[in-house]
Design an enzyme around this catalytic site. Structure first.
Site, short mmCIF file in Angstrom:
data_model
loop_
_atom_site.label_atom_id
_atom_site.label_comp_id
_atom_site.label_asym_id
_atom_site.label_seq_id
_atom_site.Cartn_x
_atom_site.Cartn_y
_atom_site.Cartn_z
CG HIS A 63 30.21 -30.54 22.34
ND1 HIS A 63 29.59 -31.51 21.60
CD2 HIS A 63 30.46 -31.09 23.55
CE1 HIS A 63 29.49 -32.61 22.33
NE2 HIS A 63 29.99 -32.38 23.51
CG ASP A 78 29.00 -35.13 25.26
OD1 ASP A 78 29.91 -34.88 24.45
OD2 ASP A 78 29.12 -35.96 26.18
CE1 TYR A 116 33.60 -40.06 25.78
CE2 TYR A 116 33.59 -39.64 28.14
CZ TYR A 116 33.47 -39.19 26.84
OH TYR A 116 33.22 -37.87 26.60
#
Length: 416
Positions: free
Chosen positions: A382, A193, A327
């Site tokens: 993930h 990630d 983000y």
């Protein structure tokens, strides 16, 4: 700054009491419209986390998990945790929280490994890897590692950035300076990630002098181009996609069309979302739990596992809301546009798990760097370190152990 202090998670009784009150008065929305005939009590995930599932977790949280929080806290505190001060240029001094587990099997020759999490991950993802990496079976021929797993700034028990512009280069600087402060002047990196993107930047900025190799389970490469990747471009043009690559492309397409709404919110208006994450423990649970379920490959989450995961966010020193700013900062600093232009000659290893969000064809992934190791798995998603720890450990052993293409990359510390 040599100010390391042992760290233990200690949530105050006032905080626990306040959480109990919020859970007791939580208001749940009406069930989503049923998409099949089982009607309103079904666990249909079409619209997101089903109300029956969330309601079950809420009851367990209030009646079972929270009254026994100190037991769960003790499990987390079994990890060797520390804090120290790390200064990041232009952003001041951070309190860095990290797990640091050294190999007693081979204290002088173990390979220093920096483990980096992402969102909605945390430092505890490393917990299942530690026994394998630091204390391999005697006479098995496996390398041993010294493992450092920080909470990224704004996550867990590290302090959060207070100025805008804290993006990939700054996260990389934070992680690099942490490793140097621990005496690791040469080291390798593993990440998934956001941890993969930070590892990418570490390799570019600090390799090959300091960062000697890196490995990721998040092979987010891009389609090769004739100008930048001529050999891969030609290979891509003449090589049909395998069945697994086609499946990876379908997974990526699903993620982009049905699973990426959170990204749009967190990269544009994170402060608006922050009010819900900071104020509502149930809202925080739903926001993260959806990813734990949808992004894993059939992993059977126990209720206590889920709530421990959420508690690390809920009880974080700066609040759960600061984690989502990564983000906004990364997108607005143009870091995603830069990744295709960055390249490092240091060895890179790739692990492909079938339920990863952005797997794609192998030729795409090979644009990420100097790929010397690849491994393909039949199960996993993930959160590979947590879902499939043995598989990830096997890959690291194969890449860095004797006979591996990255064996001996750290001078004087080959793991044996």
């Amino acid at each position: 700054m040599q100010d390391e202090q042992p760290f233990r998670i200690s949530v105050s009784q006032n905080t626990l009491d306040g959480l109990a009150q919020k859970l007791a008065i939580a208001t749940l929305p009406a069930p989503a419209p049923a998409t099949y005939t089982d009607a309103l009590d079904s666990e249909d995930w079409t619209y997101g986390v089903p109300r029956p599932t969330l309601e079950r977790l809420l009851i367990h949280w209030r009646t079972q998990f929270l009254p026994r929080w100190h037991e769960h806290q003790a499990v987390l505190n079994a990890l060797p945790q520390f804090t120290r001060s790390i200064e990041v240029d232009g952003h001041g001094v951070f309190t860095a929280h990290y797990v640091h587990k050294q190999s007693t099997h081979n204290p002088k020759g173990a390979i220093p490994l920096l483990f980096l999490h992402g969102w909605p991950g945390h430092f505890n993802e490393v917990s299942k890897l530690l026994p394998f990496l630091t204390t391999p079976p005697a006479n098995a021929g496996y390398p041993s590692f010294h493992v450092v797993a920080p909470s990224l700034p704004g996550f867990g028990f590290s302090s959060a950035p207070t100025k805008t512009g804290f993006a990939m280069a700054q996260y990389a600087e934070f992680a690099h300076k942490l490793m140097l402060s621990l005496g690791y002047t040469e080291y390798i990196v593993q990440g998934g990630d956001w941890g993969s993107f930070i590892a990418y930047r570490l390799a570019y900025l600090y390799g090959p002098k300091y960062v000697k190799a890196w490995h990721t389970n998040f092979p987010a490469g891009r389609r090769p181009t004739l100008t930048r990747n001529p050999l891969l471009y030609l290979q891509h043009a003449v090589t049909p996609y395998s069945a697994k690559e086609k499946k990876a492309l379908r997974m990526m397409q699903w993620f982009r069309s049905e699973g990426q709404g959170y990204f749009a919110i967190q990269s544009t208006m994170p402060q608006t979302l922050s009010y819900a994450l900071a104020d509502s423990p149930v809202g925080l649970l739903a926001w993260i739990y959806e990813k734990l379920v949808k992004w894993t490959d059939g992993y059977e989450w126990g209720d206590d596992e889920v709530l421990t995961w959420i508690s690390i966010y809920l009880f974080s020193v700066s609040g759960p809301e600061t984690s989502v700013r990564i983000y906004y900062e990364t997108v607005h600093q143009g870091n995603f546009d830069e990744f295709s232009k960055l390249w490092s000659p240091i060895p890179l290893g790739l692990s492909f798990f079938p339920h990863e969000l952005v797997g794609g064809p192998r030729t795409w992934a090979r644009t990420m760097g100097n790929v010397v190791f690849e491994s393909e798995h039949n199960k996993g998603g993930h959160f590979a370190a947590y879902e499939q720890p043995q598989a990830l450990v096997d890959d690291l052993r194969a890449m860095f152990g004797k006979g591996g293409k990255a064996f001996g990359v750290v001078k004087g510390k080959d793991g044996y």
